[in-house]
Design a protein around this motif. Structure first.
Motif, PDB file in Angstrom:
ATOM      1  N   ALA A 156      37.058  41.290  48.050  1.00  0.00           N
ATOM      2  CA  ALA A 156      36.050  40.655  48.907  1.00  0.00           C
ATOM      3  C   ALA A 156      36.474  39.281  49.386  1.00  0.00           C
ATOM      4  CB  ALA A 156      34.726  40.542  48.142  1.00  0.00           C
ATOM      5  N   VAL A 157      37.487  38.703  48.745  1.00  0.00           N
ATOM      6  CA  VAL A 157      37.955  37.370  49.127  1.00  0.00           C
ATOM      7  C   VAL A 157      38.905  37.498  50.310  1.00  0.00           C
ATOM      8  CG1 VAL A 157      39.165  35.291  48.385  1.00  0.00           C
ATOM      9  CG2 VAL A 157      37.734  36.544  46.752  1.00  0.00           C
ATOM     10  N   THR A 158      38.590  36.791  51.388  1.00  0.00           N
ATOM     11  CA  THR A 158      39.441  36.783  52.578  1.00  0.00           C
ATOM     12  C   THR A 158      39.831  35.339  52.895  1.00  0.00           C
ATOM     13  OG1 THR A 158      37.709  36.442  54.252  1.00  0.00           O
ATOM     14  CG2 THR A 158      38.015  38.701  53.425  1.00  0.00           C
ATOM     15  N   THR A 159      40.581  35.178  53.967  1.00  0.00           N
ATOM     16  CA  THR A 159      40.978  33.824  54.374  1.00  0.00           C
ATOM     17  C   THR A 159      39.786  33.003  54.840  1.00  0.00           C
ATOM     18  OG1 THR A 159      41.471  34.658  56.597  1.00  0.00           O
ATOM     19  CG2 THR A 159      43.297  34.553  55.013  1.00  0.00           C
ATOM     20  N   ARG A 160      38.646  33.669  55.097  1.00  0.00           N
ATOM     21  CA  ARG A 160      37.457  32.953  55.571  1.00  0.00           C
ATOM     22  C   ARG A 160      36.465  32.676  54.448  1.00  0.00           C
ATOM     23  NH1 ARG A 160      35.400  36.224  60.770  1.00  0.00           N
ATOM     24  NH2 ARG A 160      33.967  34.456  60.855  1.00  0.00           N
ATOM     25  N   THR A 161      36.755  33.165  53.244  1.00  0.00           N
ATOM     26  CA  THR A 161      35.827  32.965  52.133  1.00  0.00           C
ATOM     27  C   THR A 161      35.806  31.496  51.740  1.00  0.00           C
ATOM     28  OG1 THR A 161      36.335  35.188  51.317  1.00  0.00           O
ATOM     29  CG2 THR A 161      35.161  33.706  49.834  1.00  0.00           C
ATOM     30  N   ARG A 162      34.596  30.955  51.607  1.00  0.00           N
ATOM     31  CA  ARG A 162      34.442  29.546  51.256  1.00  0.00           C
ATOM     32  C   ARG A 162      33.686  29.350  49.952  1.00  0.00           C
ATOM     33  NH1 ARG A 162      35.729  24.292  50.773  1.00  0.00           N
ATOM     34  NH2 ARG A 162      34.084  22.846  51.396  1.00  0.00           N
ATOM     35  N   ALA A 163      32.795  30.306  49.610  1.00  0.00           N
ATOM     36  CA  ALA A 163      31.941  30.091  48.442  1.00  0.00           C
ATOM     37  C   ALA A 163      31.565  31.413  47.802  1.00  0.00           C
ATOM     38  CB  ALA A 163      30.680  29.323  48.838  1.00  0.00           C
ATOM     39  N   ILE A 164      31.092  31.319  46.566  1.00  0.00           N
ATOM     40  CA  ILE A 164      30.584  32.480  45.830  1.00  0.00           C
ATOM     41  C   ILE A 164      29.328  32.055  45.086  1.00  0.00           C
ATOM     42  CG2 ILE A 164      32.141  31.966  43.894  1.00  0.00           C
ATOM     43  CD1 ILE A 164      32.239  35.024  43.378  1.00  0.00           C
ATOM     44  N   VAL A 165      28.303  32.886  45.142  1.00  0.00           N
ATOM     45  CA  VAL A 165      27.030  32.597  44.476  1.00  0.00           C
ATOM     46  C   VAL A 165      26.996  33.336  43.141  1.00  0.00           C
ATOM     47  CG1 VAL A 165      24.516  32.790  44.594  1.00  0.00           C
ATOM     48  CG2 VAL A 165      25.829  32.274  46.668  1.00  0.00           C
ATOM     49  N   VAL A 166      26.704  32.604  42.071  1.00  0.00           N
ATOM     50  CA  VAL A 166      26.602  33.195  40.732  1.00  0.00           C
ATOM     51  C   VAL A 166      25.243  32.809  40.141  1.00  0.00           C
ATOM     52  CG1 VAL A 166      27.557  33.279  38.405  1.00  0.00           C
ATOM     53  CG2 VAL A 166      29.089  33.084  40.370  1.00  0.00           C
ATOM     54  N   ASN A 167      24.464  33.806  39.766  1.00  0.00           N
ATOM     55  CA  ASN A 167      23.142  33.588  39.176  1.00  0.00           C
ATOM     56  C   ASN A 167      23.119  34.227  37.789  1.00  0.00           C
ATOM     57  OD1 ASN A 167      19.926  35.173  39.706  1.00  0.00           O
ATOM     58  ND2 ASN A 167      20.332  33.252  38.665  1.00  0.00           N
ATOM     59  N   THR A 168      23.136  33.397  36.760  1.00  0.00           N
ATOM     60  CA  THR A 168      23.074  33.901  35.387  1.00  0.00           C
ATOM     61  C   THR A 168      22.255  32.961  34.523  1.00  0.00           C
ATOM     62  OG1 THR A 168      24.385  34.619  33.449  1.00  0.00           O
ATOM     63  CG2 THR A 168      25.296  32.829  34.758  1.00  0.00           C
ATOM     64  N   PRO A 169      21.328  33.502  33.692  1.00  0.00           N
ATOM     65  CA  PRO A 169      20.810  34.860  33.695  1.00  0.00           C
ATOM     66  C   PRO A 169      20.310  35.276  35.081  1.00  0.00           C
ATOM     67  CG  PRO A 169      20.061  33.711  31.751  1.00  0.00           C
ATOM     68  CD  PRO A 169      20.711  32.678  32.624  1.00  0.00           C
ATOM     69  N   HIS A 170      20.382  36.567  35.326  1.00  0.00           N
ATOM     70  CA  HIS A 170      20.340  37.099  36.677  1.00  0.00           C
ATOM     71  C   HIS A 170      18.971  37.643  37.063  1.00  0.00           C
ATOM     72  CE1 HIS A 170      21.458  40.325  39.707  1.00  0.00           C
ATOM     73  NE2 HIS A 170      22.039  39.257  40.224  1.00  0.00           N
ATOM     74  N   ASN A 171      18.530  37.255  38.228  1.00  0.00           N
ATOM     75  CA  ASN A 171      17.366  37.846  38.891  1.00  0.00           C
ATOM     76  C   ASN A 171      17.926  38.729  40.005  1.00  0.00           C
ATOM     77  OD1 ASN A 171      14.975  38.385  40.245  1.00  0.00           O
ATOM     78  ND2 ASN A 171      14.641  36.295  40.951  1.00  0.00           N
ATOM     79  N   PRO A 172      17.677  40.054  39.997  1.00  0.00           N
ATOM     80  CA  PRO A 172      16.548  40.737  39.374  1.00  0.00           C
ATOM     81  C   PRO A 172      16.851  41.549  38.121  1.00  0.00           C
ATOM     82  CG  PRO A 172      17.436  42.117  41.109  1.00  0.00           C
ATOM     83  CD  PRO A 172      18.302  40.879  41.064  1.00  0.00           C
ATOM     84  N   THR A 173      18.082  41.558  37.606  1.00  0.00           N
ATOM     85  CA  THR A 173      18.433  42.538  36.573  1.00  0.00           C
ATOM     86  C   THR A 173      18.277  42.041  35.145  1.00  0.00           C
ATOM     87  OG1 THR A 173      20.761  41.884  36.422  1.00  0.00           O
ATOM     88  CG2 THR A 173      20.178  43.464  38.159  1.00  0.00           C
ATOM     89  N   GLY A 174      18.232  40.720  34.947  1.00  0.00           N
ATOM     90  CA  GLY A 174      18.225  40.185  33.590  1.00  0.00           C
ATOM     91  C   GLY A 174      19.605  40.157  32.958  1.00  0.00           C
ATOM     92  N   LYS A 175      20.653  40.403  33.748  1.00  0.00           N
ATOM     93  CA  LYS A 175      22.027  40.356  33.231  1.00  0.00           C
ATOM     94  C   LYS A 175      22.410  38.928  32.863  1.00  0.00           C
ATOM     95  CE  LYS A 175      26.831  40.841  34.859  1.00  0.00           C
ATOM     96  NZ  LYS A 175      27.379  41.605  33.727  1.00  0.00           N
ATOM     97  N   VAL A 176      23.140  38.765  31.758  1.00  0.00           N
ATOM     98  CA  VAL A 176      23.756  37.492  31.398  1.00  0.00           C
ATOM     99  C   VAL A 176      25.269  37.679  31.549  1.00  0.00           C
ATOM    100  CG1 VAL A 176      24.139  35.811  29.565  1.00  0.00           C
ATOM    101  CG2 VAL A 176      21.877  36.862  29.827  1.00  0.00           C
ATOM    102  N   PHE A 177      25.862  36.942  32.451  1.00  0.00           N
ATOM    103  CA  PHE A 177      27.285  37.104  32.720  1.00  0.00           C
ATOM    104  C   PHE A 177      28.104  36.744  31.487  1.00  0.00           C
ATOM    105  CE2 PHE A 177      25.745  37.556  36.862  1.00  0.00           C
ATOM    106  CZ  PHE A 177      26.764  37.920  37.739  1.00  0.00           C
ATOM    107  N   ARG A 178      29.104  37.570  31.180  1.00  0.00           N
ATOM    108  CA  ARG A 178      29.969  37.361  30.027  1.00  0.00           C
ATOM    109  C   ARG A 178      31.039  36.312  30.336  1.00  0.00           C
ATOM    110  NH1 ARG A 178      30.461  42.871  30.839  1.00  0.00           N
ATOM    111  NH2 ARG A 178      32.689  42.506  31.289  1.00  0.00           N
TER     112      ARG A 178
END
Length: 387
Positions: A156-178
């Motif tokens: 998914a990373v291209t030459t135009r990628t500038r940012a990435i959004v990370v939400n943890t603990p996660h809405n809507p799944t309740g996932k906690v990123f490892r």
């Protein structure tokens, strides 16, 4: 007459808040929008009243009252030793985490930049990117544990990628990123010079695993915008007091945009928030324990009613699958659930860029009194009862 802008036409109003409005109209138990139906800590109410009575009614400094910025820096260092933040140059107080995210995108992204967003996602992230002129690129979190496919993320990373959004603990799944997942994200950020926009608003609501701020990983403090708020942790979602922690260089852009978006968050509530950020460790331990009890009340009731359950490890949401209950799509079922069972959830398709990925899912929120959840459980039991 001219129509609305192309940007505004490219997304809808909030589905979450729409479902909550429908629940209120029908007198249903609303497990749609994630706000408590119980009081915030009394010390916080007293602090807000004291601030108003002390005539703290005029503009605070645009990027946040000094006492609050100092309290944010102190709490950050207290819970994450080694993460030292300068309150003068690295903290911007915003009107909730919602404004923190859009101010960060507007202040740091240019039209045509790409932003990686994990899906399912909190519904604001896509429109935030669009309003910024950026292009969201979605990377799927895969069931049953909502895991990241490393190859898919790298692709998914291209030459135009500038940012990435990370939400943890996660809405809507309740996932906690490892740890390994966060290290993967950090590796990509360092390799491709990306900014991480982290939504850490549920950091103290964790049942399994551990909340690890991405900014604490090696080389990430200078390229992370850590967004947070008093809303969820202290049960004051209507106060709209949040903040963004970033390097001095990134904070310049965030502060400039914030100034012209909202000028500043409510001054007396900023003063009151200082009290909240000084609460003892016991408060946060009790918070997680109370939400665990709520989770352990609602989740079994949903399972008994016939929902397939994705057990949340954090936050206060549970994503369910309705395929064993109905052949309806998620929107039809969610609306019928309000009228027939008197309980409101959110159609899962609203959390995906491709609605078909969420067509069999409904999300429920559980920041409610136990009596409210017991009522919801009783109503949900009718779904499993024989006709």
């Amino acid at each position: 007459m001219r129509s609305i802008s192309r940007k505004a036409a490219s997304f809808t109003e909030s589905v979450i808040r729409d479902m909550n409005r429908l629940a209120v109209q029908a007198g249903a138990v609303s497990l749609a929008q994630g706000f408590p139906d119980f009081a915030c800590p009394p010390e916080l109410k007293e602090a807000a009243a004291a601030a108003v009575n002390a005539d703290i009614n005029q503009y605070a400094i645009t990027w946040g009252a000094r006492p609050l910025r100092e309290a944010i820096a102190a709490k950050t260092a207290r819970f994450h030793p080694g993460w030292q933040v300068d309150p003068e140059t690295q903290i911007t107080v915003t009107c909730g985490a919602t404004e923190g995210m859009i101010a960060a995108m507007l202040g740091l992204l240019d039209p045509g930049d790409e932003v990686i967003v994990f899906e399912p996602f909190y519904e604001n992230y896509g429109p935030d990117a669009i309003l910024s002129g950026a292009v969201p690129r979605y990377v799927t979190l895969h069931e049953p544990d909502w895991s990241i496919d490393p190859d898919e993320l790298r692709a998914a990373v291209t030459t135009r990628t500038r940012a990435i959004v990370v939400n943890t603990p996660h809405n809507p799944t309740g996932k906690v990123f490892r740890q390994d997942e966060l290290e993967l994200v950090a590796d990509l950020c360092r390799e491709h010079d990306l900014i991480a926009l982290t939504d850490d608003i549920y950091e103290h609501i964790v049942y399994e695993g551990e909340h690890i701020p991405l900014a604490t990983l090696p080389g990430m403090a200078e390229r992370t915008v850590a967004i947070n708020s008093v809303s969820k942790t202290y049960s004051v979602t209507g106060w709209r007091v949040g903040w963004a922690i970033a390097s001095p260089e990134l904070s310049i852009g965030i502060r400039r945009v914030h100034d012209f978006l909202t000028v500043g968050a409510a001054a007396p509530l900023q003063q009151a928030a200082v009290v909240a950020l000084g609460f003892p460790d016991a408060y946060y331990e009790a918070l997680a324990k109370a939400y665990r009890e709520r989770r352990d009340t609602l989740v079994p009731a949903l399972a008994a009613a016939g929902f397939r359950i994705h057990q949340p490890a954090g936050a206060y949401y549970v994503m369910t699958d309705i395929r064993d209950l109905t052949s309806d799509d998620d929107v039809t079922f969610a609306r019928r659930l309000i009228t027939e069972a008197g309980v409101a959830g959110v159609p899962g398709s609203s959390f995906f860029s491709r609605p078909e990925l969420g067509a069999s899912k409904v999300r429920f929120a559980f920041p409610k009194r136990l009596e409210t959840l017991a009522t919801a459980a009783e109503r949900l039991s009718r779904l499993a009862a024989p006709a």
